[in-house]
Design an enzyme around this catalytic site. Structure first.
Site, PDB file in Angstrom:
ATOM      1  N   TYR A  57      19.963   1.386   8.930  1.00  0.00           N
ATOM      2  CA  TYR A  57      19.070   1.086   7.818  1.00  0.00           C
ATOM      3  C   TYR A  57      19.812   0.336   6.723  1.00  0.00           C
ATOM      4  CZ  TYR A  57      16.545   1.878   3.463  1.00  0.00           C
ATOM      5  OH  TYR A  57      15.938   1.704   2.242  1.00  0.00           O
ATOM      6  N   ALA A  59       0.817  -1.212   0.000  1.00  0.00           N
ATOM      7  CA  ALA A  59       0.000   0.000   0.000  1.00  0.00           C
ATOM      8  C   ALA A  59       0.851   1.262   0.000  1.00  0.00           C
ATOM      9  CB  ALA A  59      -0.939   0.008   1.206  1.00  0.00           C
TER      10      ALA A  59
END
Length: 382
Positions: free
Chosen positions: A187, A11
């Site tokens: 990350y 999404a």
């Protein structure tokens, strides 16, 4: 052509655009997304996707739901991840939990259970962050891969990387997939583990595995509320409100911005690849654009009264430059990026102009969080 494709994080910005492209090809598409408030302003899909895809609202770490999501799938596009480079340096547990454990849960189910016997390909959204600074040329030592820039030199306004062998000045080169892993943020480290876990699984299973090392993805539809998504969203919000645009370092740092349509095309080509392949591919434009150029273009587009200031501030874990070597993806997938940055930026800004501007409080909060944890520094303004 695959019959049923699961897009985790489906999404999101890339996921929605990818789903639309796959639906046009006649594919069945299933999306799994937890609708993280940091990224999403709503828990509903756009009307053109709602009812046309099978949506499962869940976290990738939810084993029972992941089992259901994987059932009957022959291709997985694994986009689900936490994505803030700076934020990852202090929310370490969350980044490893979502990015690494979520991927491990998915692969464990694929390998040990019958939910996806027909799996034939896994595509994972990797990142250029796995390279750290990437490739540079030293006149003495040839192609080198600089270390993370230190606080001491940056505090003195020396922002450019140096040769890790002789300490001399170096020139930026396009970074090839053969460059060593040298992530400089948590990350980046989690994306390295994600990528390598998926490729190892694919190699062991004898299926296709693509680690797509996306550069700085941008375009209409990206989140304007998430302060960790990048400078285009941040600067466009500030410029539309005539707020000061503060640039880190000296403004000459650069990024390889790759347009969303190019990213989707590269991903679709991976999904539909008719041969056998396991490996990593850069997905970029092959063009480096400075942050100062970005700020000036955005200010001009909106005819903004924003003052662009070069602050000399810096974030630990940030890289200085990046530009992708896109030779290999052309050889493997026949993919050549089409969108020049000037046109892509105009497309993005034209779309952004139709959206309500976001308050800069979230951006300021993200900066303050970094500073409070000792991850910001400053040199004299240039």
């Amino acid at each position: 052509m695959p019959n049923l494709i699961l897009i985790t994080g489906g999404a999101g910005f890339i996921g929605q655009r990818l789903a639309r492209s796959l639906l046009k090809q006649g594919c069945s598409v299933r999306l799994l997304d937890n609708f993280s408030p940091q990224i999403h302003s709503t828990e509903a899909l756009p009307v053109d996707l709602d009812g046309h895809v099978n949506l499962i609202k869940a976290d990738v770490r939810d084993r029972d739901t992941m089992r259901r999501a994987l059932t009957g799938v022959d291709t997985v596009v694994h986009l689900a991840a936490e994505t803030g480079t700076g934020q990852s340096m202090y929310e370490i547990d969350r980044y490893f939990s979502v990015n690494v454990q979520g991927t491990a849960t998915m692969l464990d189910l694929l390998h040990n259970e019958d939910c996806a016997k027909s799996i034939r390909s896994v595509v994972v959204a990797s990142s250029r962050a796995v390279y750290g600074e990437g490739a540079y040329l030293c006149d003495t030592d040839g192609m080198v891969f600089p270390d993370q820039r230190g606080r001491t030199l940056m505090s003195q306004g020396q922002f450019e990387p140096l040769c890790p062998v002789c300490g001399s000045a170096v020139k930026l080169l396009p970074t090839p997939e053969s460059a060593p892993f040298r992530p400089m943020s948590m990350y980046g480290l989690t994306k390295q583990v994600q990528e390598q876990a998926v490729l190892l699984f694919a190699q062991t299973r004898g299926i296709n595995g693509f680690g797509l090392r996306y550069q700085n993805v941008y375009g209409p539809g990206q989140s304007l509320k998430n302060p960790y998504t990048g400078i285009l969203a941040v600067f466009s919000n500030l410029a539309r409100q005539n707020q000061p645009i503060e640039i880190y370092e000296d403004g000459l740092e650069s990024r390889d911005f790759v347009y969303i349509d190019d990213v989707v095309e590269a991903t679709v080509r991976s999904i539909n690849y008719p041969g056998q392949f396991v490996g990593a591919l850069n997905v970029g434009s092959g063009e480096a654009v400075s942050v100062m150029t970005v700020a000036q273009e955005i200010k001009a587009f909106f005819n903004s009264e924003s003052v662009i200031g070069v602050t000399g501030a810096f974030r630990m874990g940030d890289i200085r430059h990046n530009i992708a070597d896109v030779t290999q993806i052309e050889q493997v997938l026949g993919f050549v990026p089409k969108m020049p940055f000037t046109q892509g930026l105009a497309n993005f800004l034209g779309w952004a102009a139709e959206q309500a501007p976001e308050d800069k409080a979230a951006y300021l909060r993200s900066v303050n969080e970094l500073a409070a944890r000792g991850l910001m520094g400053s040199a004299a303004a240039t």
